[in-house]
Design a protein around this motif. Structure first.
Motif, PDB file in Angstrom:
ATOM      1  N   LEU A 269     -12.261 -35.340  29.452  1.00 37.35           N
ATOM      2  CA  LEU A 269     -11.954 -36.386  28.616  1.00 37.35           C
ATOM      3  C   LEU A 269     -10.470 -37.053  29.245  1.00 37.35           C
ATOM      4  CD1 LEU A 269     -12.265 -34.436  25.180  1.00 37.35           C
ATOM      5  CD2 LEU A 269     -13.823 -35.861  26.478  1.00 37.35           C
ATOM      6  N   PHE A 270     -10.715 -38.523  29.071  1.00 41.21           N
ATOM      7  CA  PHE A 270      -9.491 -39.206  29.524  1.00 41.21           C
ATOM      8  C   PHE A 270      -9.148 -40.308  28.612  1.00 41.21           C
ATOM      9  CE2 PHE A 270     -12.330 -37.966  33.255  1.00 41.21           C
ATOM     10  CZ  PHE A 270     -11.189 -37.299  34.119  1.00 41.21           C
ATOM     11  N   VAL A 271      -7.976 -40.588  28.556  1.00 40.47           N
ATOM     12  CA  VAL A 271      -7.423 -41.863  27.699  1.00 40.47           C
ATOM     13  C   VAL A 271      -7.648 -43.273  28.607  1.00 40.47           C
ATOM     14  CG1 VAL A 271      -5.823 -40.174  26.686  1.00 40.47           C
ATOM     15  CG2 VAL A 271      -4.959 -41.423  28.641  1.00 40.47           C
ATOM     16  N   GLN A 272      -8.045 -44.205  27.577  1.00 39.94           N
ATOM     17  CA  GLN A 272      -8.058 -45.512  28.199  1.00 39.94           C
ATOM     18  C   GLN A 272      -6.592 -46.063  28.398  1.00 39.94           C
ATOM     19  OE1 GLN A 272     -10.260 -47.669  25.025  1.00 39.94           O
ATOM     20  NE2 GLN A 272     -12.146 -47.445  26.273  1.00 39.94           N
ATOM     21  N   ASN A 273      -5.599 -45.736  27.599  1.00 39.04           N
ATOM     22  CA  ASN A 273      -4.186 -46.401  27.962  1.00 39.04           C
ATOM     23  C   ASN A 273      -3.486 -45.039  28.515  1.00 39.04           C
ATOM     24  OD1 ASN A 273      -1.696 -47.405  27.944  1.00 39.04           O
ATOM     25  ND2 ASN A 273      -2.028 -48.766  26.277  1.00 39.04           N
ATOM     26  N   PRO A 274      -2.925 -45.189  29.736  1.00 39.37           N
ATOM     27  CA  PRO A 274      -2.170 -43.626  30.145  1.00 39.37           C
ATOM     28  C   PRO A 274      -0.988 -43.501  29.070  1.00 39.37           C
ATOM     29  CG  PRO A 274      -2.517 -45.332  32.116  1.00 39.37           C
ATOM     30  CD  PRO A 274      -3.105 -45.838  30.612  1.00 39.37           C
ATOM     31  N   ARG A 275      -0.444 -44.496  28.435  1.00 42.05           N
ATOM     32  CA  ARG A 275       0.639 -44.332  27.413  1.00 42.05           C
ATOM     33  C   ARG A 275       0.130 -43.407  26.275  1.00 42.05           C
ATOM     34  NH1 ARG A 275       3.180 -50.085  26.837  1.00 42.05           N
ATOM     35  NH2 ARG A 275       0.894 -50.789  26.568  1.00 42.05           N
ATOM     36  N   GLU A 276      -1.029 -43.504  25.844  1.00 40.93           N
ATOM     37  CA  GLU A 276      -1.530 -42.643  24.712  1.00 40.93           C
ATOM     38  C   GLU A 276      -1.819 -41.056  25.136  1.00 40.93           C
ATOM     39  OE1 GLU A 276      -5.083 -44.713  23.754  1.00 40.93           O
ATOM     40  OE2 GLU A 276      -4.186 -46.278  22.824  1.00 40.93           O
ATOM     41  N   GLY A 277      -1.790 -40.890  26.598  1.00 39.72           N
ATOM     42  CA  GLY A 277      -1.853 -39.469  26.668  1.00 39.72           C
ATOM     43  C   GLY A 277      -0.479 -38.328  26.849  1.00 39.72           C
ATOM     44  N   ASP A 278      -0.834 -37.290  27.129  1.00 38.91           N
ATOM     45  CA  ASP A 278       0.343 -36.467  26.957  1.00 38.91           C
ATOM     46  C   ASP A 278       1.082 -36.495  28.415  1.00 38.91           C
ATOM     47  OD1 ASP A 278      -0.979 -34.874  28.869  1.00 38.91           O
ATOM     48  OD2 ASP A 278      -1.684 -33.316  27.579  1.00 38.91           O
ATOM     49  N   ARG A 279       2.193 -35.850  28.642  1.00 42.77           N
ATOM     50  CA  ARG A 279       3.017 -36.060  29.668  1.00 42.77           C
ATOM     51  C   ARG A 279       2.332 -35.896  31.216  1.00 42.77           C
ATOM     52  NH1 ARG A 279       6.774 -30.475  29.063  1.00 42.77           N
ATOM     53  NH2 ARG A 279       5.269 -29.119  29.119  1.00 42.77           N
ATOM     54  N   SER A 280       1.271 -34.905  30.962  1.00 40.10           N
ATOM     55  CA  SER A 280       0.488 -34.897  32.226  1.00 40.10           C
ATOM     56  C   SER A 280      -0.925 -35.823  32.538  1.00 40.10           C
ATOM     57  CB  SER A 280      -0.073 -33.154  32.374  1.00 40.10           C
ATOM     58  OG  SER A 280      -0.852 -33.128  31.127  1.00 40.10           O
ATOM     59  N   GLY A 281      -0.849 -36.747  31.505  1.00 42.24           N
ATOM     60  CA  GLY A 281      -1.576 -37.733  31.473  1.00 42.24           C
ATOM     61  C   GLY A 281      -3.197 -37.363  30.793  1.00 42.24           C
ATOM     62  N   ASN A 282      -3.200 -36.297  30.191  1.00 46.41           N
ATOM     63  CA  ASN A 282      -4.342 -35.742  29.491  1.00 46.41           C
ATOM     64  C   ASN A 282      -4.633 -36.318  28.027  1.00 46.41           C
ATOM     65  OD1 ASN A 282      -6.065 -33.649  31.157  1.00 46.41           O
ATOM     66  ND2 ASN A 282      -3.914 -32.872  31.656  1.00 46.41           N
ATOM     67  N   VAL A 283      -5.669 -36.068  27.320  1.00 41.78           N
ATOM     68  CA  VAL A 283      -5.711 -36.578  26.040  1.00 41.78           C
ATOM     69  C   VAL A 283      -4.893 -35.745  25.247  1.00 41.78           C
ATOM     70  CG1 VAL A 283      -8.123 -37.618  26.583  1.00 41.78           C
ATOM     71  CG2 VAL A 283      -7.798 -35.141  25.656  1.00 41.78           C
ATOM     72  N   PRO A 284      -4.491 -36.074  24.078  1.00 43.37           N
ATOM     73  CA  PRO A 284      -3.461 -35.229  23.106  1.00 43.37           C
ATOM     74  C   PRO A 284      -4.164 -34.065  22.627  1.00 43.37           C
ATOM     75  CG  PRO A 284      -3.265 -37.569  22.594  1.00 43.37           C
ATOM     76  CD  PRO A 284      -4.476 -37.381  23.683  1.00 43.37           C
ATOM     77  N   ALA A 285      -3.418 -33.060  22.659  1.00 36.30           N
ATOM     78  CA  ALA A 285      -4.129 -31.748  21.940  1.00 36.30           C
ATOM     79  C   ALA A 285      -4.696 -32.008  20.615  1.00 36.30           C
ATOM     80  CB  ALA A 285      -3.095 -30.799  21.970  1.00 36.30           C
ATOM     81  N   GLY A 286      -5.606 -31.575  20.131  1.00 39.02           N
ATOM     82  CA  GLY A 286      -6.399 -31.833  19.075  1.00 39.02           C
ATOM     83  C   GLY A 286      -7.390 -33.004  18.951  1.00 39.02           C
ATOM     84  N   THR A 287      -7.448 -33.430  20.322  1.00 43.14           N
ATOM     85  CA  THR A 287      -8.606 -34.403  20.303  1.00 43.14           C
ATOM     86  C   THR A 287      -9.992 -33.994  19.983  1.00 43.14           C
ATOM     87  OG1 THR A 287      -7.134 -35.698  21.591  1.00 43.14           O
ATOM     88  CG2 THR A 287      -9.457 -36.209  21.614  1.00 43.14           C
ATOM     89  N   VAL A 288     -10.719 -34.527  19.070  1.00 41.36           N
ATOM     90  CA  VAL A 288     -12.207 -34.328  18.934  1.00 41.36           C
ATOM     91  C   VAL A 288     -13.138 -35.227  19.417  1.00 41.36           C
ATOM     92  CG1 VAL A 288     -13.871 -33.521  17.297  1.00 41.36           C
ATOM     93  CG2 VAL A 288     -11.438 -32.505  17.176  1.00 41.36           C
ATOM     94  N   VAL A 289     -14.334 -34.972  20.224  1.00 35.37           N
ATOM     95  CA  VAL A 289     -15.036 -36.081  20.375  1.00 35.37           C
ATOM     96  C   VAL A 289     -16.418 -35.569  19.867  1.00 35.37           C
ATOM     97  CG1 VAL A 289     -16.507 -37.150  22.234  1.00 35.37           C
ATOM     98  CG2 VAL A 289     -13.935 -36.696  22.482  1.00 35.37           C
ATOM     99  N   ASP A 290     -17.258 -36.163  18.970  1.00 35.11           N
ATOM    100  CA  ASP A 290     -18.328 -35.766  18.415  1.00 35.11           C
ATOM    101  C   ASP A 290     -19.490 -36.816  18.545  1.00 35.11           C
ATOM    102  OD1 ASP A 290     -17.326 -37.257  16.628  1.00 35.11           O
ATOM    103  OD2 ASP A 290     -17.330 -35.946  14.841  1.00 35.11           O
ATOM    104  N   GLN A 291     -19.364 -37.818  19.197  1.00 32.63           N
ATOM    105  CA  GLN A 291     -20.325 -38.642  19.468  1.00 32.63           C
ATOM    106  C   GLN A 291     -20.298 -39.355  20.656  1.00 32.63           C
ATOM    107  OE1 GLN A 291     -19.684 -41.834  16.382  1.00 32.63           O
ATOM    108  NE2 GLN A 291     -17.474 -41.965  16.938  1.00 32.63           N
ATOM    109  N   GLY A 292     -21.562 -39.979  21.017  1.00 35.67           N
ATOM    110  CA  GLY A 292     -21.429 -40.638  22.305  1.00 35.67           C
ATOM    111  C   GLY A 292     -21.902 -39.738  23.697  1.00 35.67           C
ATOM    112  N   ILE A 293     -21.216 -38.603  23.589  1.00 38.94           N
ATOM    113  CA  ILE A 293     -21.764 -37.741  24.719  1.00 38.94           C
ATOM    114  C   ILE A 293     -22.222 -36.236  24.163  1.00 38.94           C
ATOM    115  CG2 ILE A 293     -19.902 -38.480  26.512  1.00 38.94           C
ATOM    116  CD1 ILE A 293     -18.091 -36.308  25.666  1.00 38.94           C
TER     117      ILE A 293
END
Length: 327
Positions: A176-200
């Motif tokens: 999983l990746f963030v569209q805007n780098p400023r929305e990620g955590d300090r290592s550039g990953n999606v924030p902890a607690g992110t859930v994806v339940d559609q699309g993929i």
């Protein structure tokens, strides 16, 4: 030097925290409690959270048996866990049974331990299963859910707690990746607690991805969950929250981890039981006639141990069976 002194102190503090945390868990203590988890409506009724794993011998390990572990929560915070160990014969087969054949007796023993600990019968069973591929879902679900139900009815004919059966997977290639780098955590990953339940995810089954931990370096691998049975009819958000909160009660770490604590604990208990099988007491013949233990040749006078003998030797003692001795 003066510049390295603070780093030395920090290292000592971390090592001390980890060591004392493991000791505390081994003797029956609690390190982390996710207080917000008690606000989830799932805990409005007595609930036991279980985690199960089944480890098979690698190719070349001969007649070494498969080892299964079941852990179950022993308090209302789902922080303390007891353990049940089982072994099942493989007979040198290359394709091993994906199901835990002794699950009925394991669940029965765990329910008895829960009642002895909290003085009440659980009305809900949340069961997290590790080590199952998608092609094995139907077989495992059919066998193991039936085993759980039989274990409950063997204690009391009309005792039928509702069951939610969830498979946890880490062996996949989804990131999983963030569209805007400023929305990620300090290592550039999606924030902890992110859930994806559609699309993929599947359009027919109940599955989702959960990134429950903060990345330190590199790209996180989210865990994938498949809800195969949900007699409790929980809303999807409730299962997401429960799974995410269970990632915060792992006793070896002060941060959230990538999979729920009961899944981690079942894996640790399985590894400890497999390590006990490494004793020179056993002589499991490999396919080429050599022993997988200590390199000794077969036919050295050692009788093949029975499953009962192995189970007796690798099972926890009475003093440790209700404690997290594998931490």
């Amino acid at each position: 030097t003066y510049g390295s002194f603070p780093i030395f102190i920090f290292f000592e503090a971390v090592v001390s925290t980890q060591s004392t945390g493991k000791i505390n868990m081994k003797i029956g203590g609690v390190n982390n409690i996710a207080a917000d988890m008690m606000n989830i409506p799932i805990f409005n009724r007595p609930v036991i959270v279980m985690g199960a794993d089944n480890a098979h011998p690698a190719q070349g390990e001969g007649n070494r048996p498969s080892v299964s572990a079941l852990v179950g929560s022993m308090d209302k915070f789902a922080c303390r866990y007891a353990t049940q160990i089982a072994v099942q014969q493989t007979d040198g087969k290359k394709v091993h049974s994906p199901v835990i054949e002794g699950l009925q007796n394991m669940v029965k023993g765990m329910l008895i331990k829960f009642y002895q600990s909290v003085k009440i019968k659980p009305q809900r069973i949340i069961f997290y299963r590790d080590g199952v591929s998608e092609g094995q879902f139907h077989h495992v679900m059919t066998y193991e859910v039936d085993a759980i139900q039989k274990a409950c009815m063997s204690l009391e004919k009309d005792y039928r707690p509702t069951i939610t059966f969830i498979v946890c997977q880490k062996r996949h290639h989804t990131r999983l990746f963030v569209q805007n780098p400023r929305e990620g955590d300090r290592s550039g990953n999606v924030p902890a607690g992110t859930v994806v339940d559609q699309g993929i995810t599947s359009t027919q089954d109940f599955d989702f991805y959960l990134n429950s931990h903060q990345g330190i370096q590199g790209t996180n691998k989210p865990a994938k969950y498949h809800v195969l049975v949900d007699d409790n009819k929980f809303p999807a958000d409730m299962i997401y929250k429960l799974t995410y909160h269970l990632c915060h009660v792992y006793g070896r770490c002060t941060r959230s981890v990538s999979i729920p604590a009961p899944v981690y604990y079942a894996h640790l208990a399985t590894d400890r039981a497999r390590a006990h099988l490494g004793s020179n007491k056993y002589n499991f013949d490999s396919s080429d006639g050599a022993s997988s233990v200590g390199g000794a040749r077969a036919g050295g006078g050692q009788a093949k141990p029975s499953i009962g003998e192995i189970l007796k030797d690798i099972s926890p003692s009475d003093a440790t069976k209700n404690k997290m001795y594998w931490m």
